[in-house]
Write a protein that holds these residues in place. Structure first.
Motif, PDB file in Angstrom:
ATOM      1  N   GLY A 208     -62.329  60.116  -8.289  1.00  0.00           N
ATOM      2  CA  GLY A 208     -61.221  59.558  -8.088  1.00  0.00           C
ATOM      3  C   GLY A 208     -60.089  60.551  -6.755  1.00  0.00           C
ATOM      4  N   TRP A 209     -59.391  59.471  -5.635  1.00  0.00           N
ATOM      5  CA  TRP A 209     -59.098  60.606  -4.764  1.00  0.00           C
ATOM      6  C   TRP A 209     -57.819  61.457  -4.978  1.00  0.00           C
ATOM      7  N   ARG A 210     -57.382  61.165  -6.037  1.00  0.00           N
ATOM      8  CA  ARG A 210     -56.219  61.896  -6.345  1.00  0.00           C
ATOM      9  C   ARG A 210     -56.991  63.442  -6.813  1.00  0.00           C
ATOM     10  N   LEU A 211     -57.757  63.367  -7.473  1.00  0.00           N
ATOM     11  CA  LEU A 211     -57.919  64.743  -8.415  1.00  0.00           C
ATOM     12  C   LEU A 211     -58.786  65.478  -7.639  1.00  0.00           C
ATOM     13  N   ASP A 212     -59.577  64.808  -6.648  1.00  0.00           N
ATOM     14  CA  ASP A 212     -60.089  65.098  -5.555  1.00  0.00           C
ATOM     15  C   ASP A 212     -59.236  65.979  -4.879  1.00  0.00           C
ATOM     16  N   TYR A 213     -59.030  65.575  -4.118  1.00  0.00           N
ATOM     17  CA  TYR A 213     -57.020  66.126  -3.304  1.00  0.00           C
ATOM     18  C   TYR A 213     -57.239  67.398  -4.119  1.00  0.00           C
ATOM     19  N   ASN A 214     -56.943  67.529  -5.331  1.00  0.00           N
ATOM     20  CA  ASN A 214     -56.185  68.600  -5.360  1.00  0.00           C
ATOM     21  C   ASN A 214     -57.192  69.393  -6.415  1.00  0.00           C
ATOM     22  N   MET A 215     -58.286  68.783  -6.137  1.00  0.00           N
ATOM     23  CA  MET A 215     -59.061  69.861  -5.926  1.00  0.00           C
ATOM     24  C   MET A 215     -59.645  71.084  -4.622  1.00  0.00           C
ATOM     25  N   ARG A 216     -59.242  69.778  -3.531  1.00  0.00           N
ATOM     26  CA  ARG A 216     -59.885  70.632  -2.108  1.00  0.00           C
ATOM     27  C   ARG A 216     -58.843  71.553  -1.516  1.00  0.00           C
ATOM     28  N   HIS A 217     -56.948  71.052  -1.854  1.00  0.00           N
ATOM     29  CA  HIS A 217     -56.029  71.827  -1.296  1.00  0.00           C
ATOM     30  C   HIS A 217     -55.374  71.767  -2.214  1.00  0.00           C
ATOM     31  N   ARG A 218     -54.531  73.372  -1.024  1.00  0.00           N
ATOM     32  CA  ARG A 218     -53.327  74.561  -2.120  1.00  0.00           C
ATOM     33  C   ARG A 218     -52.229  73.427  -2.014  1.00  0.00           C
ATOM     34  N   GLY A 219     -51.240  73.786  -2.686  1.00  0.00           N
ATOM     35  CA  GLY A 219     -49.722  73.441  -2.158  1.00  0.00           C
ATOM     36  C   GLY A 219     -49.227  72.272  -3.389  1.00  0.00           C
ATOM     37  N   ASP A 220     -48.040  72.587  -2.847  1.00  0.00           N
ATOM     38  CA  ASP A 220     -47.083  71.615  -3.270  1.00  0.00           C
ATOM     39  C   ASP A 220     -47.604  70.336  -2.347  1.00  0.00           C
ATOM     40  N   VAL A 221     -48.411  69.564  -3.092  1.00  0.00           N
ATOM     41  CA  VAL A 221     -49.472  68.172  -2.325  1.00  0.00           C
ATOM     42  C   VAL A 221     -48.399  66.786  -3.027  1.00  0.00           C
ATOM     43  N   TYR A 222     -47.810  67.120  -3.558  1.00  0.00           N
ATOM     44  CA  TYR A 222     -46.697  65.926  -3.967  1.00  0.00           C
ATOM     45  C   TYR A 222     -45.153  66.428  -3.966  1.00  0.00           C
ATOM     46  N   ALA A 223     -44.762  66.724  -2.896  1.00  0.00           N
ATOM     47  CA  ALA A 223     -43.555  67.498  -2.968  1.00  0.00           C
ATOM     48  C   ALA A 223     -41.884  67.013  -2.773  1.00  0.00           C
ATOM     49  N   THR A 224     -42.407  66.064  -2.183  1.00  0.00           N
ATOM     50  CA  THR A 224     -40.669  64.771  -1.486  1.00  0.00           C
ATOM     51  C   THR A 224     -40.137  64.104  -2.693  1.00  0.00           C
ATOM     52  N   HIS A 225     -40.206  63.999  -3.766  1.00  0.00           N
ATOM     53  CA  HIS A 225     -39.949  64.118  -4.854  1.00  0.00           C
ATOM     54  C   HIS A 225     -39.066  64.346  -5.257  1.00  0.00           C
ATOM     55  N   GLY A 226     -39.225  65.614  -5.165  1.00  0.00           N
ATOM     56  CA  GLY A 226     -38.148  67.026  -5.474  1.00  0.00           C
ATOM     57  C   GLY A 226     -36.945  67.126  -4.236  1.00  0.00           C
ATOM     58  N   LEU A 227     -37.645  67.210  -2.922  1.00  0.00           N
ATOM     59  CA  LEU A 227     -37.557  67.959  -2.325  1.00  0.00           C
ATOM     60  C   LEU A 227     -36.930  66.480  -1.721  1.00  0.00           C
ATOM     61  N   GLY A 228     -37.024  65.066  -1.439  1.00  0.00           N
ATOM     62  CA  GLY A 228     -36.265  64.624  -0.383  1.00  0.00           C
ATOM     63  C   GLY A 228     -34.707  64.203  -0.535  1.00  0.00           C
ATOM     64  N   PRO A 229     -34.125  64.526  -2.197  1.00  0.00           N
ATOM     65  CA  PRO A 229     -32.395  64.068  -2.878  1.00  0.00           C
ATOM     66  C   PRO A 229     -31.839  65.282  -2.212  1.00  0.00           C
ATOM     67  N   VAL A 230     -32.665  66.160  -2.527  1.00  0.00           N
ATOM     68  CA  VAL A 230     -31.329  67.689  -2.056  1.00  0.00           C
ATOM     69  C   VAL A 230     -31.753  67.682  -0.182  1.00  0.00           C
ATOM     70  N   ALA A 231     -32.760  67.984   0.224  1.00  0.00           N
ATOM     71  CA  ALA A 231     -32.746  67.277   1.238  1.00  0.00           C
ATOM     72  C   ALA A 231     -31.481  66.938   2.528  1.00  0.00           C
ATOM     73  N   GLN A 232     -31.401  65.470   1.434  1.00  0.00           N
ATOM     74  CA  GLN A 232     -30.441  64.676   1.533  1.00  0.00           C
ATOM     75  C   GLN A 232     -28.492  65.604   1.498  1.00  0.00           C
ATOM     76  N   ALA A 233     -28.530  66.175   0.471  1.00  0.00           N
ATOM     77  CA  ALA A 233     -27.469  66.420  -0.219  1.00  0.00           C
ATOM     78  C   ALA A 233     -27.161  68.003   0.598  1.00  0.00           C
ATOM     79  N   LEU A 234     -28.403  69.225   1.156  1.00  0.00           N
ATOM     80  CA  LEU A 234     -27.922  69.572   2.041  1.00  0.00           C
ATOM     81  C   LEU A 234     -28.193  69.722   3.043  1.00  0.00           C
ATOM     82  N   ASN A 235     -27.781  68.660   4.031  1.00  0.00           N
ATOM     83  CA  ASN A 235     -27.820  68.336   5.274  1.00  0.00           C
ATOM     84  C   ASN A 235     -28.865  69.094   6.132  1.00  0.00           C
TER      85      ASN A 235
END
Length: 519
Positions: free
Chosen positions: A247-274
């Motif tokens: 399936g596409w999501r497990l395959d992507y995690n196998m092939r790529h390193r890093g926080d591949v799904y960062a925006t749920h955590g980063l988006g709200p705090v980025a707005q609070a920090l302008n």
């Protein structure tokens, strides 16, 4: 004389070492995804390209008011159908087209239109079905909820054909895609919005309002996370034929390193920090654990040894901003932890936390200064506010957007309603000719964490400098704000929207009745 020779030799060696270091710093290297970078005094630097001639910033971008927002949906697997259903509840929209790789999945979404007495949408399917959809001249917005690998090509094609786009997360998978979307938005003057629903959840919105009103003092540190064990979901991600075992999501995690799904955590705090409204993310350092669970998932499904599962089971990224703030972002979809979409703000006068314990910490004086009279005499910030004080604080700072859409959102649903609030705000801004809540620079800044983290970890967890997607304009706007129309303009656009939808429902009801009769 010997001392002078030794001194001369030492100076020569030092000069040679300095020259060698300078040469290493200037040498261009290439990352795993093809991005060129260089060392600069121990920091990995990815250059910010100059803005091409004829382009200009899209900070505050608006497009002409749309009395009706005509939408085409692309990607109707896991997330897309819910989006189609939500749009049937938003006045002044018309669902013109439905597209998926598999024809049957697109056709199944007609049931939402029938339930709402709305006319059928045209169906597109196949590998390039989205191209036909984007070539139409009666679609204003392409709403993209395909798999990660197709977010960018669909958005690119849509914008090249004059469409505004809204893209599910992550909207771009590497720096090259981030820059191309930035350039397309600046060239076409079309919106390119990241569909980050977590920015519209109740706690995040109310807490943002508190932060903007100084309840926590100056925010110094923020945390965000996406910790969600996907064990029960891996087999449901779309597979490209019978030979695709992962399936596409497990395959992507196998092939790529890093926080591949960062925006749920980063988006709200980025707005609070302008972020890019007075501050910018300047450098990051990323670390991950080794892969144990991920590697085992591949071996279980392929019945073969997995020798190189790129992504660690748990990734942590630390970010420092231009103004000396610190952000910590975590990603873990492998280990058996309780669901945790951490959102935490640490300020000079207060504290906010979501998951695993939700609450606010303020002392009596700061609570009073924020307009809430404490009922507890010895209230301090060493613990969370008691229930009554916390409730009073939330009621005082309930976000205006929640007041407008909150009750309806709870009825319609979509991750507890935040998806409906996100979609409603998108339509509201388009109908009133306002800047969207999230622009293409937000998209690029939040999504680039994946490749920048990969560069850090592939080079001994070295610091990596963020490129500046605004190209020097991150400090032009002072403070993150949502845009609002005047009450009069808002009422006028809503009346037109409701009138249009009422007529559309009359038409749809007749069409569906005729079809049922013919059967």
């Amino acid at each position: 004389m010997k001392k002078l020779k030794y001194l001369s030799l030492s100076l020569c060696l030092l000069a040679g070492l300095t020259a060698c270091t300078a040469q290493q710093d200037s040498a261009v290297q290439t990352g795993a995804q093809g991005t060129e970078w260089r060392w600069d005094k121990g920091t990995i630097v990815v250059e910010t390209p100059e803005r091409p001639a004829g382009q200009k910033s899209v900070i505050g971008l608006t497009v002409p008011k749309m009395e009706v927002v005509r939408v085409g949906f692309v990607g109707l697997g896991m997330r897309g159908p819910g989006a189609v259903e939500r749009f049937t509840h938003i006045p002044g929209t018309q669902i013109m087209a439905l597209c998926d790789y598999e024809k049957e999945r697109a056709e199944r979404c007609q049931k939402y239109l029938k339930a709402a007495s709305l006319p059928k949408a045209d169906i597109y399917y196949g590998e390039k079905g989205y191209e036909e959809l984007c070539q139409r001249d009666d679609i204003d917005l392409v709403y993209i909820a395909a798999d990660w690998l197709h977010h960018f090509p669909i958005a690119k094609y849509a914008m090249e054909h004059g469409k505004n786009v809204a893209i599910e997360v992550p909207s771009a998978m590497n720096l090259s895609q981030c820059w191309e979307l930035v350039n397309l938005s600046e060239t076409t003057r079309k919106h390119c919005m990241i569909l980050e629903n977590c920015c519209y959840d109740w706690f995040e919105m109310n807490t943002l309002n508190m932060a903007q009103n100084g309840v926590f003092g100056e925010i110094l540190r923020a945390q965000g996370a996406y910790i969600h064990n996907l064990d029960q979901f891996w087999d449901y991600y779309w597979k490209n034929g019978k030979d695709d075992k992962l399936g596409w999501r497990l395959d992507y995690n196998m092939r790529h390193r890093g926080d591949v799904y960062a925006t749920h955590g980063l988006g709200p705090v980025a707005q609070a920090l302008n972020i890019h409204r007075g501050d910018r993310m300047k450098t990051l350092v990323a670390m991950d654990t080794k892969s144990v669970v991920g590697k085992a998932l591949v071996e279980e499904r392929t019945d073969s040894t997995c020798s190189n599962f790129r992504n660690g089971d748990h990734t942590t990224t630390l970010i420092r901003t231009e103004n000396g703030k610190v952000i910590e972002i975590q990603h873990d979809v492998m280990t058996p932890q309780p669901y945790n979409r951490l959102y935490q703000l640490t300020g000079t006068k207060g504290f906010a936390n979501k998951y695993p314990v939700e609450g606010y910490a303020l002392d009596a004086s700061q609570l009073s200064a924020s307009g809430v009279q404490p009922k507890v005499d010895d209230l301090s910030a060493h613990g969370f506010l008691p229930a009554d004080e916390s409730k009073a604080l939330v009621e005082k700072y309930q976000h205006p957007i929640l007041k407008k859409y909150g009750e309806m959102a709870k009825e319609v649903g979509g991750h507890g309603g935040m998806d409906f609030i996100m979609d409603s705000r998108l339509v509201y801004c388009l109908q009133n000719g306002l800047p969207l809540d999230m622009d293409v620079y937000d998209l690029a800044e939040w999504c680039c964490l994946a490749e920048l983290g990969e560069l850090s970890m592939d080079n001994g967890c070295a610091p990596v400098a963020f490129p500046d997607f605004t190209r020097g304009e991150w400090n032009v706007v002072k403070g993150y704000k949502h845009a609002y129309a005047s009450p009069e303009a808002e009422q006028e656009s809503m009346e037109k929207a409701k009138a249009f939808t009422a007529k559309l429902k009359e038409q749809g009801a007749k069409e569906w009745a005729e079809e049922d009769k013919s059967k």
